[in-house]
Motif scaffolding. Structure first.
Motif, PDB file in Angstrom:
ATOM      1  N   GLU A  75       0.827  -1.200   0.000  1.00  0.00           N
ATOM      2  CA  GLU A  75       0.000   0.000   0.000  1.00  0.00           C
ATOM      3  C   GLU A  75       0.867   1.257   0.000  1.00  0.00           C
ATOM      4  O   GLU A  75       0.545   2.249  -0.677  1.00  0.00           O
ATOM      5  N   ALA A  76       1.956   1.227   0.747  1.00  0.00           N
ATOM      6  CA  ALA A  76       2.846   2.391   0.804  1.00  0.00           C
ATOM      7  C   ALA A  76       3.483   2.654  -0.557  1.00  0.00           C
ATOM      8  O   ALA A  76       3.648   3.812  -0.965  1.00  0.00           O
ATOM      9  N   GLU A  77       3.837   1.605  -1.269  1.00  0.00           N
ATOM     10  CA  GLU A  77       4.446   1.771  -2.591  1.00  0.00           C
ATOM     11  C   GLU A  77       3.434   2.284  -3.613  1.00  0.00           C
ATOM     12  O   GLU A  77       3.775   3.107  -4.469  1.00  0.00           O
ATOM     13  N   VAL A  78       2.208   1.814  -3.518  1.00  0.00           N
ATOM     14  CA  VAL A  78       1.153   2.342  -4.386  1.00  0.00           C
ATOM     15  C   VAL A  78       0.980   3.842  -4.121  1.00  0.00           C
ATOM     16  O   VAL A  78       0.903   4.648  -5.060  1.00  0.00           O
ATOM     17  N   ALA A  79       0.927   4.205  -2.842  1.00  0.00           N
ATOM     18  CA  ALA A  79       0.753   5.616  -2.488  1.00  0.00           C
ATOM     19  C   ALA A  79       1.915   6.457  -3.007  1.00  0.00           C
ATOM     20  O   ALA A  79       1.711   7.587  -3.481  1.00  0.00           O
ATOM     21  N   GLU A  80       3.123   5.928  -2.936  1.00  0.00           N
ATOM     22  CA  GLU A  80       4.280   6.669  -3.423  1.00  0.00           C
ATOM     23  C   GLU A  80       4.220   6.835  -4.942  1.00  0.00           C
ATOM     24  O   GLU A  80       4.524   7.924  -5.469  1.00  0.00           O
ATOM     25  N   CYS A  81       3.831   5.806  -5.663  1.00  0.00           N
ATOM     26  CA  CYS A  81       3.676   5.929  -7.114  1.00  0.00           C
ATOM     27  C   CYS A  81       2.628   6.982  -7.467  1.00  0.00           C
ATOM     28  O   CYS A  81       2.829   7.793  -8.382  1.00  0.00           O
ATOM     29  N   ARG A  82       1.546   6.990  -6.742  1.00  0.00           N
ATOM     30  CA  ARG A  82       0.491   7.960  -7.010  1.00  0.00           C
ATOM     31  C   ARG A  82       0.943   9.372  -6.668  1.00  0.00           C
ATOM     32  O   ARG A  82       0.580  10.337  -7.351  1.00  0.00           O
ATOM     33  N   ILE A 127       4.052  10.464  -6.852  1.00  0.00           N
ATOM     34  CA  ILE A 127       4.964  10.853  -7.924  1.00  0.00           C
ATOM     35  C   ILE A 127       4.164  11.265  -9.164  1.00  0.00           C
ATOM     36  O   ILE A 127       4.450  12.286  -9.796  1.00  0.00           O
ATOM     37  N   ALA A 128       3.152  10.462  -9.503  1.00  0.00           N
ATOM     38  CA  ALA A 128       2.352  10.744 -10.698  1.00  0.00           C
ATOM     39  C   ALA A 128       1.622  12.082 -10.583  1.00  0.00           C
ATOM     40  O   ALA A 128       1.523  12.835 -11.558  1.00  0.00           O
ATOM     41  N   ALA A 129       1.119  12.391  -9.392  1.00  0.00           N
ATOM     42  CA  ALA A 129       0.347  13.623  -9.197  1.00  0.00           C
ATOM     43  C   ALA A 129       1.205  14.866  -9.370  1.00  0.00           C
ATOM     44  O   ALA A 129       0.702  15.928  -9.771  1.00  0.00           O
TER      45      ALA A 129
END
Length: 220
Positions: free
Chosen positions: A10-17, A19-21
């Motif tokens: 979940e933390a990695e998903v949040a970090e990818c999001r 970065i994308a934002a």
């Protein structure tokens, strides 16, 4: 022929999001101007791309399920792409060879990692044609689907919201998909049933596994 795998925390998903934002996306056809089927956007800024790509690469290679299924030899740097309302990717097969800074790789397997919730967008399913079967994938954040790169596949038009995913391509040590799947299944049997077998039978099974790997693998 395909496999769904949990890849990101979940933390990695949040970090990818995150970065994308904060990053800039450009027309996806910048990497293939002649591909009229491609209607999406891809991450462009060098630093966010390198940061997210390394995060995604490490998540893939640490996954035992990914390693066991793909027999990965080389991995293209994962790239985040997004689809806004009205965007799609028409039916296509991925390029056989991908020129990369570290050298050209062959695409044996394609991989899509989903990064946002399925209910955040309508449409946007990954549609894969395997023989007579039509498969649709719209997975949870952090889940990935691996599938043969030589199959026809497409991204269904997004009719609402935004679809955020990452894509990459894998060169397998075992190019032939029949042999790759056969050896994967044999290895699964050995892992699940090895302790229940007579020691001499398990030793023989391990011999067969290693003989096939030695005979079929193109590279260590």
């Amino acid at each position: 022929m395909y496999r769904i795998l949990p890849i990101l925390t979940e933390a990695e998903v949040a970090e990818c999001r995150r970065i994308a934002a904060a990053a800039t996306f450009v027309d996806g056809r910048i990497s293939n101007p002649h591909n009229v089927a491609k209607q999406n956007e891809q991450l462009h800024d060098a630093e966010p791309y390198q940061q997210s790509s390394e995060l995604l690469r490490q998540a893939l290679v640490r996954s035992e399920e990914f390693r066991n299924f793909s027999f990965a030899y080389a991995l293209a740097p994962p790239m985040m792409t997004r689809y806004k309302q009205g965007m799609q990717y028409g039916a296509h097969a991925d390029a056989a060879f991908l020129p990369l800074p570290q050298g050209t790789i062959r695409s044996d397997l394609s991989c899509t990692i989903f990064l946002n919730e399925p209910d955040e967008y309508d449409g946007g399913e990954l549609h894969i044609s395997l023989g007579d079967a039509d498969l649709l994938f719209k997975l949870k954040p952090g889940e990935a689907v691996l599938y043969p790169s030589d199959t026809l596949h497409q991204v269904v038009p997004v009719t609402k919201g935004e679809r955020l995913v990452a894509i990459t391509f894998i060169q397998s040590r075992i190019q032939d998909p029949f042999r790759r799947n056969l050896l994967y299944n044999l290895n699964e049997v050995a892992a699940l049933e090895g302790n229940n077998m007579a020691p001499e039978n398990f030793t023989l099974l391990q011999l067969v596994q290693n003989q096939l790997m030695r005979h079929w693998a193109e590279t260590p």
